[in-house]
Scaffold this motif. Structure first.
Motif, PDB file in Angstrom:
ATOM      1  N   MET A 125       0.838  -1.193   0.000  1.00 31.61           N
ATOM      2  CA  MET A 125       0.000   0.000   0.000  1.00 31.61           C
ATOM      3  C   MET A 125       0.874   1.245   0.000  1.00 31.61           C
ATOM      4  SD  MET A 125      -3.106  -0.798   2.644  1.00 31.61           S
ATOM      5  CE  MET A 125      -2.033  -1.115   4.023  1.00 31.61           C
ATOM      6  N   ASP A 126       0.374   2.308  -0.657  1.00 31.02           N
ATOM      7  CA  ASP A 126       1.115   3.562  -0.590  1.00 31.02           C
ATOM      8  C   ASP A 126       0.710   4.321   0.681  1.00 31.02           C
ATOM      9  OD1 ASP A 126      -1.221   5.231  -1.075  1.00 31.02           O
ATOM     10  OD2 ASP A 126      -1.077   4.676  -3.185  1.00 31.02           O
ATOM     11  N   TRP A 127       1.495   5.372   0.989  1.00 30.28           N
ATOM     12  CA  TRP A 127       1.286   6.066   2.259  1.00 30.28           C
ATOM     13  C   TRP A 127      -0.076   6.734   2.344  1.00 30.28           C
ATOM     14  CZ3 TRP A 127       0.181  11.196   2.661  1.00 30.28           C
ATOM     15  CH2 TRP A 127       0.406  11.985   1.528  1.00 30.28           C
ATOM     16  N   LEU A 128      -0.613   7.212   1.227  1.00 33.33           N
ATOM     17  CA  LEU A 128      -1.915   7.886   1.257  1.00 33.33           C
ATOM     18  C   LEU A 128      -3.018   6.904   1.620  1.00 33.33           C
ATOM     19  CD1 LEU A 128      -3.591  10.429   0.783  1.00 33.33           C
ATOM     20  CD2 LEU A 128      -3.761   9.785  -1.641  1.00 33.33           C
ATOM     21  N   GLN A 129      -2.990   5.709   1.056  1.00 34.95           N
ATOM     22  CA  GLN A 129      -3.985   4.697   1.393  1.00 34.95           C
ATOM     23  C   GLN A 129      -3.910   4.340   2.875  1.00 34.95           C
ATOM     24  OE1 GLN A 129      -3.614   1.021  -0.769  1.00 34.95           O
ATOM     25  NE2 GLN A 129      -5.480   0.130   0.106  1.00 34.95           N
ATOM     26  N   ILE A 130      -2.689   4.184   3.372  1.00 35.54           N
ATOM     27  CA  ILE A 130      -2.504   3.840   4.783  1.00 35.54           C
ATOM     28  C   ILE A 130      -3.085   4.927   5.683  1.00 35.54           C
ATOM     29  CG2 ILE A 130      -0.785   3.501   6.606  1.00 35.54           C
ATOM     30  CD1 ILE A 130       1.025   2.249   4.447  1.00 35.54           C
ATOM     31  N   VAL A 131      -2.778   6.175   5.384  1.00 37.37           N
ATOM     32  CA  VAL A 131      -3.225   7.284   6.226  1.00 37.37           C
ATOM     33  C   VAL A 131      -4.742   7.436   6.177  1.00 37.37           C
ATOM     34  CG1 VAL A 131      -3.163   9.799   6.498  1.00 37.37           C
ATOM     35  CG2 VAL A 131      -1.038   8.531   6.121  1.00 37.37           C
ATOM     36  N   VAL A 132      -5.316   7.374   4.981  1.00 39.10           N
ATOM     37  CA  VAL A 132      -6.770   7.539   4.849  1.00 39.10           C
ATOM     38  C   VAL A 132      -7.512   6.435   5.586  1.00 39.10           C
ATOM     39  CG1 VAL A 132      -8.699   7.484   3.230  1.00 39.10           C
ATOM     40  CG2 VAL A 132      -6.681   8.846   2.701  1.00 39.10           C
TER      41      VAL A 132
ATOM     42  N   ALA B  80      -3.797  -8.350   7.857  1.00 41.79           N
ATOM     43  CA  ALA B  80      -2.732  -7.869   8.743  1.00 41.79           C
ATOM     44  C   ALA B  80      -2.904  -6.383   9.048  1.00 41.79           C
ATOM     45  CB  ALA B  80      -1.367  -8.134   8.104  1.00 41.79           C
ATOM     46  N   PHE B  81      -3.279  -5.618   8.042  1.00 44.68           N
ATOM     47  CA  PHE B  81      -3.466  -4.182   8.254  1.00 44.68           C
ATOM     48  C   PHE B  81      -4.684  -3.929   9.139  1.00 44.68           C
ATOM     49  CE2 PHE B  81      -4.579   0.195   6.842  1.00 44.68           C
ATOM     50  CZ  PHE B  81      -3.390   0.810   7.178  1.00 44.68           C
ATOM     51  N   ASP B  82      -5.729  -4.733   8.984  1.00 46.10           N
ATOM     52  CA  ASP B  82      -6.901  -4.611   9.861  1.00 46.10           C
ATOM     53  C   ASP B  82      -6.501  -4.820  11.322  1.00 46.10           C
ATOM     54  OD1 ASP B  82      -8.620  -4.078   7.798  1.00 46.10           O
ATOM     55  OD2 ASP B  82      -9.329  -6.134   7.593  1.00 46.10           O
ATOM     56  N   VAL B  83      -5.644  -5.794  11.568  1.00 48.82           N
ATOM     57  CA  VAL B  83      -5.156  -6.046  12.929  1.00 48.82           C
ATOM     58  C   VAL B  83      -4.441  -4.815  13.467  1.00 48.82           C
ATOM     59  CG1 VAL B  83      -3.538  -7.394  14.322  1.00 48.82           C
ATOM     60  CG2 VAL B  83      -4.984  -8.542  12.638  1.00 48.82           C
TER      61      VAL B  83
ATOM     62  N   PRO C  67       1.721 -12.960   4.657  1.00 46.44           N
ATOM     63  CA  PRO C  67       2.902 -12.121   4.851  1.00 46.44           C
ATOM     64  C   PRO C  67       2.529 -10.755   5.414  1.00 46.44           C
ATOM     65  CG  PRO C  67       2.357 -12.297   2.520  1.00 46.44           C
ATOM     66  CD  PRO C  67       1.494 -13.288   3.238  1.00 46.44           C
ATOM     67  N   VAL C  68       3.399 -10.208   6.240  1.00 46.64           N
ATOM     68  CA  VAL C  68       3.119  -8.958   6.939  1.00 46.64           C
ATOM     69  C   VAL C  68       4.142  -7.901   6.541  1.00 46.64           C
ATOM     70  CG1 VAL C  68       3.066  -7.847   9.193  1.00 46.64           C
ATOM     71  CG2 VAL C  68       2.041 -10.106   8.898  1.00 46.64           C
ATOM     72  N   ASP C  69       3.645  -6.699   6.215  1.00 52.82           N
ATOM     73  CA  ASP C  69       4.520  -5.561   5.968  1.00 52.82           C
ATOM     74  C   ASP C  69       4.584  -4.758   7.261  1.00 52.82           C
ATOM     75  OD1 ASP C  69       5.545  -2.989   5.290  1.00 52.82           O
ATOM     76  OD2 ASP C  69       5.112  -3.393   3.180  1.00 52.82           O
ATOM     77  N   ALA C  70       5.666  -4.908   7.997  1.00 54.40           N
ATOM     78  CA  ALA C  70       5.778  -4.297   9.320  1.00 54.40           C
ATOM     79  C   ALA C  70       5.681  -2.773   9.256  1.00 54.40           C
ATOM     80  CB  ALA C  70       7.091  -4.712   9.976  1.00 54.40           C
ATOM     81  N   GLY C  71       6.264  -2.168   8.224  1.00 51.20           N
ATOM     82  CA  GLY C  71       6.213  -0.708   8.105  1.00 51.20           C
ATOM     83  C   GLY C  71       4.801  -0.207   7.954  1.00 51.20           C
ATOM     84  N   ASP C  72       4.014  -0.849   7.075  1.00 51.96           N
ATOM     85  CA  ASP C  72       2.620  -0.460   6.890  1.00 51.96           C
ATOM     86  C   ASP C  72       1.832  -0.608   8.183  1.00 51.96           C
ATOM     87  OD1 ASP C  72       3.266  -0.019   4.284  1.00 51.96           O
ATOM     88  OD2 ASP C  72       2.040  -1.639   3.446  1.00 51.96           O
ATOM     89  N   MET C  73       2.071  -1.693   8.904  1.00 50.89           N
ATOM     90  CA  MET C  73       1.325  -1.956  10.127  1.00 50.89           C
ATOM     91  C   MET C  73       1.645  -0.929  11.207  1.00 50.89           C
ATOM     92  SD  MET C  73       1.290  -6.111  10.446  1.00 50.89           S
ATOM     93  CE  MET C  73       0.229  -6.054  11.886  1.00 50.89           C
ATOM     94  N   VAL C  74       2.921  -0.583  11.346  1.00 47.91           N
ATOM     95  CA  VAL C  74       3.312   0.390  12.364  1.00 47.91           C
ATOM     96  C   VAL C  74       2.719   1.763  12.051  1.00 47.91           C
ATOM     97  CG1 VAL C  74       5.255   1.654  13.346  1.00 47.91           C
ATOM     98  CG2 VAL C  74       5.416  -0.812  13.030  1.00 47.91           C
TER      99      VAL C  74
END
Length: 265
Positions: free
Chosen positions: A1-8, A42-45, A213-220
């Motif tokens: 995911m890009d940063w905008l999707q993560i933030v929104v 993973a992102f939902d968690v 698989p988990v993207d730790a950066g996205d999750m944090v």
């Protein structure tokens, strides 16, 4: 995911977890107005853990006092108001836990329709508006009986219906039982703690079983943004309803429900 999707997505989750406007309705609208795919389990968690951290931090003093008093109560050395409130949070969680275990598969497959979301927003929005307008009580969360708590717990189980809003339906029930606005909101926020723990726990089990698989950066980043937005939401919501009540959220729910009917009807 890009940063905008993560933030929104994180801000949407953080705000709508505690506002009486239905997080499920908002999360279904995000892909409608974007080309983003599913964010993944993973992102939902991560988002749930961010919201959980926010509410625990905000009520940290109350939770410490409640936990200490609850421990004294369990040991048989007396029960005070804080111990009773801790017991009430646990009691009110039982109906939604049982309903979730019983109807989880049905809700996830047969009840995700945008039309059901719209109906939940409108019907339970009107009920929230009625409760806030007609039943302006003066009771605090410490004045509740076990019968009051059981009714709020049963109402919380209705939040499994998409569009209902867990915070919205618990505040509605509390207002109808004569609690004041702030007490209704505070008890609703305290109730969110075991519910989010249960939801996140189930998601973590599914995540481990599926070996996703988990993207730790996205999750944090998601957890941090979700937690910050949720913390600010709780703080300003309590101040907002003290002055203006629930009616602005009722109007918003009705408009959102109509928008969903228009988009998907």
């Amino acid at each position: 995911m890009d940063w905008l999707q993560i933030v929104v997505l994180s801000i949407v989750q953080g705000l709508t977890e505690f506002l009486p406007v239905s997080s499920s309705a908002h999360l279904i609208l995000v892909p409608v107005f974007s080309d983003w795919g599913d964010q993944g389990l993973a992102f939902d968690v991560a988002l749930h853990l961010g919201s959980l951290t926010a509410v625990v931090l905000y009520f940290r003093h109350e939770l410490v006092t409640m936990t200490r008093s609850w421990g004294i109560s369990v040991a048989g050395r007396g029960t005070d108001d804080d111990a009773r409130l801790a017991w009430w949070v646990l009691l009110a969680t039982i109906p939604v836990a049982l309903a979730g275990l019983t109807f989880h598969d049905t809700i996830e497959t047969a009840m995700r329709s945008p039309l059901i979301l719209a109906g939940g927003l409108i019907v339970f929005g009107i009920l929230l508006g009625y409760a806030d307008w007609r039943h302006r009580g003066s009771r605090s969360e410490y004045s509740m009986s076990w019968v009051d708590v059981l009714w709020i717990g049963i109402a919380q189980a209705l939040a499994l219906i998409p569009g209902t809003s867990r915070s919205g339906i618990t505040m509605t029930a509390a207002l109808l039982l004569g609690l004041n606005r702030e007490a209704s909101a505070r008890f609703s926020f305290l109730l969110s703690i075991p519910v989010i723990v249960l939801a996140a726990g189930l998601e973590i089990v599914n995540l481990v079983e599926a070996s996703i698989p988990v993207d730790a950066g996205d999750m944090v980043l998601g957890a941090l943004v979700s937690g910050l937005s949720a913390y600010l939401c709780i703080h300003y919501f309590l101040a907002f309803i003290r002055r203006l009540g629930m009616q602005p959220f009722v109007v918003y729910r009705l408009l959102l429900g109509v928008a969903l009917l228009w988009l998907f009807g």
